[in-house]
Design an enzyme around this catalytic site. Structure first.
Site, PDB file in Angstrom:
ATOM      1  N   ALA A 102       0.820  -1.210   0.000  1.00  0.00           N
ATOM      2  CA  ALA A 102       0.000   0.000   0.000  1.00  0.00           C
ATOM      3  C   ALA A 102       0.854   1.260   0.000  1.00  0.00           C
ATOM      4  CB  ALA A 102      -0.916   0.021   1.232  1.00  0.00           C
ATOM      5  N   GLY A 107       7.406   0.646   4.860  1.00  0.00           N
ATOM      6  CA  GLY A 107       8.170  -0.258   4.008  1.00  0.00           C
ATOM      7  C   GLY A 107       7.981   0.056   2.536  1.00  0.00           C
ATOM      8  N   CYS A 108       6.758   0.358   2.145  1.00  0.00           N
ATOM      9  CA  CYS A 108       6.469   0.658   0.743  1.00  0.00           C
ATOM     10  C   CYS A 108       7.071   1.994   0.331  1.00  0.00           C
ATOM     11  CB  CYS A 108       4.966   0.657   0.507  1.00  0.00           C
ATOM     12  SG  CYS A 108       4.195  -0.951   0.827  1.00  0.00           S
ATOM     13  N   THR A 109       7.113   2.930   1.245  1.00  0.00           N
ATOM     14  CA  THR A 109       7.724   4.221   0.958  1.00  0.00           C
ATOM     15  C   THR A 109       9.233   4.069   0.801  1.00  0.00           C
ATOM     16  OG1 THR A 109       5.980   5.368   2.194  1.00  0.00           O
ATOM     17  CG2 THR A 109       7.987   6.598   1.753  1.00  0.00           C
ATOM     18  N   ALA A 112       9.815   2.437  -2.614  1.00  0.00           N
ATOM     19  CA  ALA A 112       9.586   3.369  -3.719  1.00  0.00           C
ATOM     20  C   ALA A 112      10.716   4.389  -3.823  1.00  0.00           C
ATOM     21  CB  ALA A 112       8.244   4.072  -3.529  1.00  0.00           C
TER      22      ALA A 112
END
Length: 213
Positions: A102, A107-109, A112
């Site tokens: 998401a 973690g996703c940031t 990215a």
């Protein structure tokens, strides 16, 4: 009902928290820390351990269908600008497709931003980078703008493509998996890499494969 415990050191990957280790995080707000939080449908406790249901509760868990040496199914999804993008648009080029849980989670940031910081290396390798999650295009637009992401983010609302590709979930299928695929210019998968809790390693592994193609 039988249950399993998850060590507390896994939780920072899921919480929306401040990370001082990356310059892009300097202005991120710190959330309040109640005793319990609801994330991706899991009730997570900030105590030493958190309880999640056993695997018997997730009989519908998805196992990988797209594997090394295979050709993945085509897809058409909307990008952060609302335009339709198909995998077939990139025919003849190496493509990095990474599925992530998401927008705006730590973690996703990190993942990215790591792709962003190495983007010139991907361009030098002639590769296209595409991120996919279940967030809608407006969420992707805000996420890409906030962190100056130079690559495409696609909206897989309903997780249809995730299911078609067989991206495995974590926590026995309760959490969307973090999986990266490297597809060569002939459309053949050369790498499938899964690592939920070390998101930045996806970039290192991906570049190694691209540089060997």
């Amino acid at each position: 009902m039988a249950s399993l415990t998850v060590p507390n050191h896994y939780l920072p990957t899921l919480r929306r928290t401040h990370s001082p280790n990356h310059p892009s995080y300097q202005n991120l707000p710190l959330p309040s820390t109640p005793s319990n939080s609801q994330i991706f449908g899991l009730k997570l406790s900030h105590s030493s351990f958190s309880t999640i249901p056993s695997s018997s509760s997730f009989k519908g868990s998805i196992f990988a269908k797209v594997s090394k040496g295979s050709k993945p199914p085509n897809f058409t999804l909307k990008d952060q600008g609302g335009k339709n993008v198909s995998l077939s648009n990139f025919k003849g080029k190496p493509v990095v497709v990474y599925f992530y849980p998401a927008d705006e989670t730590p973690g996703c940031t990190k993942q990215a931003c790591a792709f962003r910081d190495s983007y010139e290396k991907f361009k030098k390798a002639g590769a296209v980078v595409v991120g996919i999650s279940g967030d809608d295009p407006s969420s992707h637009k805000a996420f890409a703008s906030k962190y100056r992401l130079p690559f495409t983010l696609l909206s897989d609302e309903g997780n249809k493509v995730r299911k078609e590709w067989g991206v495995p979930g974590d926590f026995f299928g309760s959490l969307p998996g973090r999986e990266t695929y490297v597809i060569d210019k002939n459309g053949v998968v050369q790498l499938v890499y899964n690592n939920q809790f070390q998101p930045e390693k996806h970039i290192d592994e991906t570049l190694k494969i691209l540089q060997s193609l």
